[in-house]
Enzyme design. Structure first.
Site, PDB file in Angstrom:
ATOM      1  N   SER A 244       0.851  -1.196   0.000  1.00 52.63           N
ATOM      2  CA  SER A 244       0.000   0.000   0.000  1.00 52.63           C
ATOM      3  C   SER A 244       0.879   1.236   0.000  1.00 52.63           C
ATOM      4  O   SER A 244       2.100   1.135   0.072  1.00 52.63           O
ATOM      5  CB  SER A 244      -0.903  -0.001   1.233  1.00 52.63           C
ATOM      6  OG  SER A 244      -0.134   0.365   2.366  1.00 52.63           O
ATOM      7  N   LYS A 245       0.209   2.383  -0.042  1.00 50.04           N
ATOM      8  CA  LYS A 245       0.920   3.661  -0.112  1.00 50.04           C
ATOM      9  C   LYS A 245       1.941   3.833   1.003  1.00 50.04           C
ATOM     10  O   LYS A 245       2.932   4.529   0.829  1.00 50.04           O
ATOM     11  CB  LYS A 245      -0.099   4.802  -0.027  1.00 50.04           C
ATOM     12  CG  LYS A 245      -0.545   5.268  -1.395  1.00 50.04           C
ATOM     13  CD  LYS A 245      -1.295   6.568  -1.249  1.00 50.04           C
ATOM     14  CE  LYS A 245      -2.697   6.387  -1.755  1.00 50.04           C
ATOM     15  NZ  LYS A 245      -3.719   7.235  -1.374  1.00 50.04           N
ATOM     16  N   ARG A 246       1.649   3.218   2.140  1.00 51.43           N
ATOM     17  CA  ARG A 246       2.594   3.321   3.262  1.00 51.43           C
ATOM     18  C   ARG A 246       3.992   2.874   2.862  1.00 51.43           C
ATOM     19  O   ARG A 246       4.983   3.265   3.438  1.00 51.43           O
ATOM     20  CB  ARG A 246       2.195   2.370   4.383  1.00 51.43           C
ATOM     21  CG  ARG A 246       1.135   2.677   5.203  1.00 51.43           C
ATOM     22  CD  ARG A 246       0.829   1.681   6.276  1.00 51.43           C
ATOM     23  NE  ARG A 246       0.496   0.350   5.811  1.00 51.43           N
ATOM     24  CZ  ARG A 246       1.235  -0.711   6.041  1.00 51.43           C
ATOM     25  NH1 ARG A 246       2.359  -0.606   6.705  1.00 51.43           N
ATOM     26  NH2 ARG A 246       0.846  -1.891   5.609  1.00 51.43           N
ATOM     27  N   HIS A 247       4.060   1.959   1.907  1.00 51.88           N
ATOM     28  CA  HIS A 247       5.354   1.384   1.537  1.00 51.88           C
ATOM     29  C   HIS A 247       6.132   2.242   0.554  1.00 51.88           C
ATOM     30  O   HIS A 247       7.277   1.955   0.252  1.00 51.88           O
ATOM     31  CB  HIS A 247       5.162  -0.012   0.927  1.00 51.88           C
ATOM     32  CG  HIS A 247       4.588  -1.000   1.890  1.00 51.88           C
ATOM     33  ND1 HIS A 247       3.288  -1.447   1.800  1.00 51.88           N
ATOM     34  CD2 HIS A 247       5.120  -1.610   2.965  1.00 51.88           C
ATOM     35  CE1 HIS A 247       3.056  -2.311   2.779  1.00 51.88           C
ATOM     36  NE2 HIS A 247       4.148  -2.418   3.500  1.00 51.88           N
ATOM     37  N   GLY A 248       5.498   3.288   0.027  1.00 49.68           N
ATOM     38  CA  GLY A 248       6.168   4.143  -0.969  1.00 49.68           C
ATOM     39  C   GLY A 248       5.277   4.264  -2.182  1.00 49.68           C
ATOM     40  O   GLY A 248       4.058   4.086  -2.082  1.00 49.68           O
TER      41      GLY A 248
END
Ligand code: GLU
Length: 471
Positions: free
Chosen positions: A239-243
């Site tokens: 997800s976006k949390r990962h980049g």
């Protein structure tokens, strides 16, 4: 029968790497088999679907080179077809109107939960022939078989069995008559003569429901292939949390489409231990049945490594075409500097992304405001005055501005002033780029261009003189 695959995104967000990989697998499999690839936009959820998302999907696919043979088809433009099929199932007794109120359904669920059984509709309206008095607008439910099982031989997941007793009488039309997701998918897969449904395995539980509806509509079932999830480095769903996770974000971050494609295909598919694949090789080698069952982990470093590989290898004019976008992003004017394919040839060994390449080449397109402080302190000193004046003179006399002629002129200036080449090259580099790091000095000067180089040397000389005067 010719293979027909489809990519069927819901336009409720960006085209993320999971969707792009599904699209790639669908595209590759169709191309590998000499079949057709269909694009279908599943936009029936009007609250969550946006035009911006449709555009991002189309733009992302175009950038990746995933061209479709048919479509894009929009489900919102196909409502009449779904209504006809709902009516057909109703008239054939394969679907029924359900008048149960929301309150009743909720109470039923509560009761089932309390008894520890899976909540599902109890079929009360199955046999109703007339609406009960005062009933609300009905939904339409599909009469799911009560017995037997649905067996799916999934090309990736293998043999999967679902008991019909576990499945509900699915709502296929809402009280306002609009069809629901599982129904439109089936009607479209049938009408579009899809032979292979390749999609994310978050849809696996929809598959038996869809197969039952498909049979009720008299269709032959396609082959299914459910592609496993992509995880982030921490083992959680990517997800976006990962980049960056959207295709256009990778584009804007300076990745080449061939690098992203090559990276995506390896998420779940392999051919021996080969890492680098051209698109034509992939078309030749790819088979959906070879895709791995296990989830894959997204590895940003590996993507970067592939990007660097393609930046080094790709045709310079192709990379240059991609570079234009990044020039614009950084506010640099392509017309105000060297040819972009020359920039690529000079910088391709030095940049992992196209953004980095443009940043490192900005000096060739735009005058800098200030010298980098430590570089100027170290190299723009009084001892550099004479070598700089001398090199200015020899560069001024270069008639054909080529790296070879520039190299020769710099050598001559070093010799005539009796300094080592390095003692001249560093001040010269700071003078023309503002920094102490750039490609070889002849290539640097070449990219900067003659008139700009001479003007910048003049400015550096003046800078040193000013500093000396105020000391
Ligand atoms: N529209 C669905 C999604 O975006 C895909 C449906 C399908 O491939 O069957 O998840």
């Amino acid at each position: 029968m010719s293979v027909r695959t489809r990519f069927a995104p819901s336009p409720t967000g960006l085209l993320h790497v999971g969707g792009a990989r599904t699209a790639l697998f669908c595209w590759l499999y169709a191309r590998h088999c000499g079949g057709s690839f269909v694009l279908r936009i599943e936009d029936t959820d009007r609250e969550r679907s946006t035009e911006a998302s449709v555009n991002a999907i189309l733009e992302g696919m175009a950038w990746l080179g995933l061209d479709y043979d048919e479509g894009p088809f929009y489900q919102t433009q196909r409502m009449a077809l779904y209504h006809d099929q709902i009516e057909r199932l109703l008239s054939e007794g394969k679907a029924y109107r359900c008048y149960c109120t929301r309150e009743r359904i909720e109470a039923l669920r509560e009761e089932q939960r309390a008894k520890g059984i899976k909540p599902r509709y109890d079929g009360r309206c199955r046999k109703l022939s007339t609406p009960p008095p005062g009933a609300p607008d009905p939904v339409v439910r599909f009469k799911n078989p009560r017995e037997g099982e649905v067996v799916v031989d999934d090309l990736i997941r293998g043999h999967v069995v679902f008991a019909n007793a576990e499945l509900d009488d699915l709502i296929i039309a809402r009280p306002d008559g609009t069809p629901t997701y599982n129904f439109t998918v089936v009607v479209d897969d049938l009408e579009m003569r899809i032979t292979h449904v390749i999609r994310g395995d978050d849809h696996i539980n929809n598959t038996p429901r869809q197969i039952n509806i498909l049979h009720a509509l008299g269709g032959a079932r396609p082959v299914y292939a459910h592609v496993p999830m992509i995880l982030g480095p921490d083992g959680q769903r990517l997800s976006k949390r990962h980049g960056a996770v959207s295709v256009l974000q990778f584009r804007d971050d300076g990745f080449l489409p061939e690098a992203l494609l090559n990276y995506l295909v390896r998420l779940g598919w392999s051919h021996g231990d080969q890492e680098i694949f051209s698109v034509s090789e992939l078309v030749q080698l790819f088979d959906i049945a070879d895709v791995n069952k296990a989830a894959s982990v997204f590895d940003f470093d590996k993507l970067l490594w592939l990007n660097q590989h393609y930046i080094k290898q790709a045709d310079a004019t192709r990379v240059a075409a991609e570079l234009e976008r990044h020039m614009a992003q950084l506010g640099l004017d392509v017309g105000d500097g060297p040819d972009l394919s020359e920039v690529v040839n000079v910088q391709r060994e030095r940049a992992k992304t196209l953004v980095e390449m443009v940043e490192k080449s900005a000096f060739a397109f735009r005058d800098f405001d200030d010298y980098e402080e430590t570089a100027a302190k170290k190299h723009l000193k009084t001892v550099a005055l004479e070598p700089l004046r001398s090199v200015r003179e020899s560069l001024d006399s270069v008639s054909e501005w080529t790296p070879q002629a520039i190299h020769q002129a710099v050598l001559e200036a070093a010799e005539s002033t009796g300094v080592k080449l390095g003692k001249l090259a560093q001040p010269l580099r700071v003078a023309v780029t503002g920094t102490a790091v750039s490609p070889s000095i002849d290539q640097t000067l070449w990219l900067v261009g003659k008139s700009r180089a001479l003007a910048r040397i003049d400015a550096a000389v003046a800078h040193i003189e000013r500093a000396a005067a105020s000391a």
